[in-house]
Design a protein around this motif. Structure first.
Motif, mmCIF file in Angstrom:
data_model
loop_
_atom_site.group_PDB
_atom_site.id
_atom_site.type_symbol
_atom_site.label_atom_id
_atom_site.label_comp_id
_atom_site.label_asym_id
_atom_site.label_seq_id
_atom_site.Cartn_x
_atom_site.Cartn_y
_atom_site.Cartn_z
ATOM 1 N N LEU A 14 60.820 10.451 -28.245
ATOM 2 C CA LEU A 14 59.963 11.435 -27.599
ATOM 3 C C LEU A 14 59.884 11.160 -26.093
ATOM 4 N N LEU A 15 59.719 9.900 -25.731
ATOM 5 C CA LEU A 15 59.656 9.530 -24.311
ATOM 6 C C LEU A 15 60.965 9.874 -23.596
ATOM 7 N N ALA A 16 62.092 9.678 -24.273
ATOM 8 C CA ALA A 16 63.391 10.037 -23.688
ATOM 9 C C ALA A 16 63.449 11.539 -23.410
ATOM 10 N N ALA A 17 63.005 12.330 -24.374
ATOM 11 C CA ALA A 17 63.003 13.788 -24.188
ATOM 12 C C ALA A 17 62.080 14.186 -23.042
ATOM 13 N N LEU A 18 60.932 13.538 -22.945
ATOM 14 C CA LEU A 18 59.999 13.843 -21.854
ATOM 15 C C LEU A 18 60.591 13.494 -20.492
ATOM 16 N N ILE A 19 61.295 12.387 -20.411
ATOM 17 C CA ILE A 19 61.905 11.983 -19.139
ATOM 18 C C ILE A 19 62.968 12.992 -18.710
ATOM 19 N N VAL A 20 63.774 13.441 -19.661
ATOM 20 C CA VAL A 20 64.781 14.461 -19.330
ATOM 21 C C VAL A 20 64.086 15.754 -18.906
ATOM 22 N N LEU A 22 61.184 16.107 -17.533
ATOM 23 C CA LEU A 22 60.654 15.911 -16.182
ATOM 24 C C LEU A 22 61.750 16.064 -15.130
ATOM 25 N N GLY A 23 62.927 15.540 -15.435
ATOM 26 C CA GLY A 23 64.041 15.682 -14.505
ATOM 27 C C GLY A 23 64.425 17.133 -14.305
ATOM 28 N N VAL A 24 64.424 17.894 -15.392
ATOM 29 C CA VAL A 24 64.763 19.318 -15.310
ATOM 30 C C VAL A 24 63.685 20.080 -14.550
ATOM 31 N N ALA A 25 62.424 19.857 -14.905
ATOM 32 C CA ALA A 25 61.323 20.659 -14.370
ATOM 33 C C ALA A 25 60.905 20.264 -12.959
ATOM 34 N N ARG A 26 60.920 18.953 -12.674
ATOM 35 C CA ARG A 26 60.316 18.518 -11.407
ATOM 36 C C ARG A 26 61.216 17.647 -10.549
ATOM 37 N N GLY A 27 62.307 17.165 -11.089
ATOM 38 C CA GLY A 27 63.246 16.361 -10.296
ATOM 39 C C GLY A 27 62.587 15.147 -9.666
ATOM 40 N N ARG A 28 62.846 14.951 -8.384
ATOM 41 C CA ARG A 28 62.332 13.768 -7.678
ATOM 42 C C ARG A 28 60.810 13.716 -7.625
ATOM 43 N N ASP A 29 60.159 14.859 -7.743
ATOM 44 C CA ASP A 29 58.694 14.866 -7.724
ATOM 45 C C ASP A 29 58.094 14.171 -8.946
ATOM 46 N N VAL A 31 59.201 11.218 -10.254
ATOM 47 C CA VAL A 31 59.617 9.814 -10.350
ATOM 48 C C VAL A 31 58.484 8.924 -10.859
ATOM 49 N N ALA A 32 57.297 9.067 -10.324
ATOM 50 C CA ALA A 32 56.184 8.203 -10.745
ATOM 51 C C ALA A 32 55.887 8.396 -12.231
ATOM 52 N N MET A 33 55.866 9.646 -12.688
ATOM 53 C CA MET A 33 55.589 9.900 -14.107
ATOM 54 C C MET A 33 56.724 9.371 -14.990
ATOM 55 N N ALA A 34 57.958 9.570 -14.556
ATOM 56 C CA ALA A 34 59.100 9.061 -15.318
ATOM 57 C C ALA A 34 59.052 7.532 -15.401
ATOM 58 N N LEU A 35 58.655 6.906 -14.314
ATOM 59 C CA LEU A 35 58.546 5.446 -14.303
ATOM 60 C C LEU A 35 57.463 4.975 -15.274
ATOM 61 N N PHE A 81 67.869 11.647 -16.061
ATOM 62 C CA PHE A 81 66.826 11.868 -15.050
ATOM 63 C C PHE A 81 67.366 11.580 -13.651
ATOM 64 N N ILE A 82 68.066 10.476 -13.506
ATOM 65 C CA ILE A 82 68.636 10.103 -12.205
ATOM 66 C C ILE A 82 69.543 11.219 -11.685
ATOM 67 N N LEU A 83 70.339 11.793 -12.569
ATOM 68 C CA LEU A 83 71.258 12.857 -12.174
ATOM 69 C C LEU A 83 70.508 14.161 -11.901
ATOM 70 N N LEU A 84 69.581 14.507 -12.782
ATOM 71 C CA LEU A 84 68.815 15.749 -12.614
ATOM 72 C C LEU A 84 67.956 15.723 -11.352
ATOM 73 N N ALA A 85 67.466 14.545 -10.997
ATOM 74 C CA ALA A 85 66.638 14.414 -9.794
ATOM 75 C C ALA A 85 67.484 14.362 -8.519
ATOM 76 N N GLY A 86 68.789 14.320 -8.690
ATOM 77 C CA GLY A 86 69.675 14.355 -7.531
ATOM 78 C C GLY A 86 69.874 13.025 -6.827
ATOM 79 N N PHE A 87 69.548 11.934 -7.492
ATOM 80 C CA PHE A 87 69.757 10.623 -6.871
ATOM 81 C C PHE A 87 71.231 10.248 -6.838
ATOM 82 N N LEU A 88 71.976 10.695 -7.839
ATOM 83 C CA LEU A 88 73.416 10.446 -7.900
ATOM 84 C C LEU A 88 74.113 11.753 -8.266
ATOM 85 N N PRO A 89 75.373 11.910 -7.870
ATOM 86 C CA PRO A 89 76.085 13.151 -8.197
ATOM 87 C C PRO A 89 76.434 13.219 -9.694
ATOM 88 N N TRP A 90 76.470 14.445 -10.191
ATOM 89 C CA TRP A 90 76.769 14.665 -11.610
ATOM 90 C C TRP A 90 78.097 14.072 -12.020
#
Length: 180
Positions: A14-20, A22-29, A31-35, A81-90
């Motif tokens: 469930l936590l994995a799904a939530l992290i993904v 978050l990456g889709v919905a909010r990206g870098r914004d 990060v704190a919640m994903a952490l 999440f890292i990719l969806l948030a744009g920290f690294l290229p796809w």
């Protein structure tokens, strides 16, 4: 009480799904919640094993036998999440995933898969430290605390893991096929 380790393991899915999400919905914004979700997952990972080993005569459940697969899913959710948030290229994430899948299929050894997981973990920690210094320092303190709590098991398992990896590398360099 026998069901609690399984509940903790399942919670990581469930936590994995939530992290993904978050990456889709909010990206870098996000990060704190994903952490925070990652820290909860790491605590649950430590607790489920601790509890499962202390239940007398407990036969591992289906989920308990597949706990490592849950850890793999969670770690790849972190990469997503890292990719969806744009920290690294796809393309880098896709190439890394393909490499990990090919190597895992060829070698079929858990310690090799763990190497690929730790690369993602270390990348996540370095990105948090680089872009969010205060969060990164909090994360380092958290990870050091986990390591201190788990030190007897961590030190024993790390030596076993290192010996296995070294044996695989040595066999490969000598031209031996150590794949089952």
């Amino acid at each position: 009480m026998n069901w609690i380790p399984d509940l903790l393991t399942a919670s990581r899915l469930l936590l994995a799904a939530l992290i993904v999400a978050l990456g889709v919905a909010r990206g870098r914004d996000a990060v704190a919640m994903a952490l925070i979700l990652a820290m909860v997952a790491w605590i649950s990972d430590n607790l489920d094993g601790f509890m499962a080993r202390r239940i007398p005569n407990r036969q591992p459940s289906w989920l308990g036998r597949h706990e490592f697969a849950v850890d793999v899913v969670f770690t790849w959710a972190t990469l997503a999440f890292i990719l969806l948030a744009g920290f690294l290229p796809w393309w880098l994430g896709i190439a890394y995933t393909l490499l990990a899948l090919i190597v895992a299929a060829l070698v079929q050894r858990k310690p090799i898969t763990i190497i690929f997981l730790r690369v993602i973990d270390v990348t996540a920690v370095l990105l948090v430290l680089w872009f969010y210094r205060e969060l990164g320092l909090l994360l380092i303190a958290f990870l050091l605390t986990l390591a201190a709590v788990q030190w007897p098991r961590l030190s024993r398992d790390s030596v076993t893991w290192a010996r296995t990896v070294w044996g695989l590398v040595r066999d490969f360099l000598r031209g031996r096929n150590s794949v089952p």
